[in-house]
Design a protein around this motif. Structure first.
Motif, short mmCIF file in Angstrom:
data_model
loop_
_atom_site.label_atom_id
_atom_site.label_comp_id
_atom_site.label_asym_id
_atom_site.label_seq_id
_atom_site.Cartn_x
_atom_site.Cartn_y
_atom_site.Cartn_z
N ALA A 17 0.81 -1.21 0.00
CA ALA A 17 0.00 0.00 0.00
C ALA A 17 0.85 1.27 0.00
O ALA A 17 0.32 2.35 0.28
CB ALA A 17 -0.92 0.01 1.22
N SER A 59 0.34 -4.96 3.99
CA SER A 59 0.01 -3.68 3.36
C SER A 59 1.10 -2.65 3.57
O SER A 59 1.45 -1.89 2.66
CB SER A 59 -1.30 -3.14 3.93
OG SER A 59 -2.35 -4.06 3.75
N VAL A 109 1.12 3.66 6.46
CA VAL A 109 0.69 4.84 5.71
C VAL A 109 1.83 5.86 5.77
O VAL A 109 2.30 6.23 6.85
CB VAL A 109 -0.59 5.44 6.31
CG1 VAL A 109 -0.99 6.70 5.55
CG2 VAL A 109 -1.72 4.41 6.30
N ARG A 159 -5.15 7.27 4.72
CA ARG A 159 -5.45 5.93 4.22
C ARG A 159 -6.14 5.98 2.86
O ARG A 159 -5.83 5.19 1.96
CB ARG A 159 -6.33 5.17 5.22
CG ARG A 159 -5.57 4.57 6.39
CD ARG A 159 -6.50 3.80 7.33
NE ARG A 159 -5.71 3.05 8.30
CZ ARG A 159 -5.18 3.58 9.40
NH1 ARG A 159 -5.37 4.88 9.65
NH2 ARG A 159 -4.48 2.84 10.23
N GLN A 178 -5.01 3.78 -0.52
CA GLN A 178 -5.79 2.57 -0.77
C GLN A 178 -5.78 2.16 -2.25
O GLN A 178 -5.67 0.96 -2.55
CB GLN A 178 -7.23 2.74 -0.27
CG GLN A 178 -8.09 1.51 -0.48
CD GLN A 178 -9.30 1.49 0.42
OE1 GLN A 178 -9.21 1.79 1.60
NE2 GLN A 178 -10.45 1.13 -0.13
N TYR A 187 -0.01 1.32 10.72
CA TYR A 187 -0.24 0.29 9.70
C TYR A 187 -1.53 0.62 8.94
O TYR A 187 -2.52 1.08 9.52
CB TYR A 187 -0.34 -1.08 10.36
CG TYR A 187 -0.26 -2.23 9.39
CD1 TYR A 187 0.96 -2.59 8.83
CD2 TYR A 187 -1.39 -2.96 9.02
CE1 TYR A 187 1.04 -3.64 7.91
CE2 TYR A 187 -1.31 -4.01 8.12
CZ TYR A 187 -0.09 -4.34 7.58
OH TYR A 187 -0.01 -5.37 6.68
N PHE A 188 -1.52 0.36 7.64
CA PHE A 188 -2.65 0.76 6.79
C PHE A 188 -3.95 0.08 7.18
O PHE A 188 -5.02 0.71 7.23
CB PHE A 188 -2.33 0.44 5.32
CG PHE A 188 -3.52 0.60 4.42
CD1 PHE A 188 -3.91 1.86 3.99
CD2 PHE A 188 -4.27 -0.50 4.03
CE1 PHE A 188 -5.02 2.03 3.18
CE2 PHE A 188 -5.39 -0.35 3.22
CZ PHE A 188 -5.76 0.92 2.78
#
Length: 264
Positions: A73, A105, A108, A114, A118, A152-153
């Motif tokens: 991500a 993922s 961020v 986010r 995404q 964390y995403f």
């Protein structure tokens, strides 16, 4: 009856990594999972797994640069992500007969939201799903708790299922770790019933357990393990349940929880 797979990245650390397949088999596990096996040649691991007579049911894709928790991500890391999947994750999964790969993922990036990143995750996973399908592999996304993994995403089960729905591939599913889910949102009985329902539009591909709050053996802490294991059984879960915990006082000293579920 739940089928448990020992996580040989966190368990059996008293043994060299290549010996942990046999150690888990000796204790009655019919399957194992691991996080990042890439320091040992896949052919070596395949021989040790086959000799031990256990299945490898899950491994993680490479986490990315030092300190990262995945890069799927992270904008700007698309080339690195795709190379890691094609050159490491899928070849290891095929060599080891592993049907599932957890794609982390990542965090961020500073200054981003986010919603900004995404689309990067969805695009990467749509591409990866096609590659994984050719290899006979299912890809998993896992919500992780923000206490252990700040920034964390992916944190929530509903967001994980939203991502899977956006990808729309049959071989992409959610990895439901009860440890992370309890810390973030709780209500585990309701969430298990909802997401393990075969009629749910998106699927859970793997379960994992560990005690809350210490991530030790699933026999203590704030969760009613007897109830949860019985519920997983009642719901007809056909897959594996990964024991992804850190033993409190040595792996074998802490396996009392496993004895009622031991099949061998």
């Amino acid at each position: 009856m739940p089928r448990f797979a020992a996580n040989i990245s966190l368990m059996y650390t008293e043994w060299p990594f290549v010996d942990r397949f046999a150690a888990a088999a000796d204790d009655g596990f019919e399957a194992v999972e691991c996080q990042f096996p890439y320091e040992v040649p896949a052919e070596t691991l395949a021989r040790r797994r086959e000799a031990a007579g256990v299945e490898l049911v899950l491994l993680n894709a490479p986490p990315g640069p030092a300190g990262a928790r995945g890069i799927a991500a992270v904008p700007g890391q698309e080339t690195a992500f795709r190379a890691s999947l094609l050159e490491q994750a899928l070849p290891y999964a095929q060599a080891l007969g592993c049907p599932r790969v957890h794609v982390m993922s990542g965090f961020v990036p500073d200054g981003r939201e986010r919603a900004d990143v995404q689309p990067t995750l969805v695009d990467n996973l749509r591409w990866a799903a096609d590659e994984a399908a050719r290899a006979g592999v299912t890809l998993l996304v896992e919500p992780l708790n923000g206490r252990d993994n700040p920034g964390y995403f992916l944190n929530r089960q509903d967001h994980g299922h939203e991502i899977v729905a956006a990808i729309g591939a049959a071989n992409v599913a959610v990895q439901f770790d009860l440890y992370h889910a309890q810390i973030v949102e709780g209500d585990l009985s309701v969430k298990l019933a909802r997401y393990l329902d075969p009629a749910h539009p998106t699927k859970v591909g793997h379960l994992q357990v560990a005690a809350v709050p210490d991530r030790g053996e699933p026999d203590a802490g704030e969760l009613a393990w007897g109830h949860l294991f019985a519920l997983i059984d009642q719901l007809g879960w056909p897959g594996w349940v990964g024991a992804e915990y850190r033993p409190r006082a040595g792996t074998r000293a802490g396996l009392g929880w496993f004895q009622p579920w031991r099949r061998r």
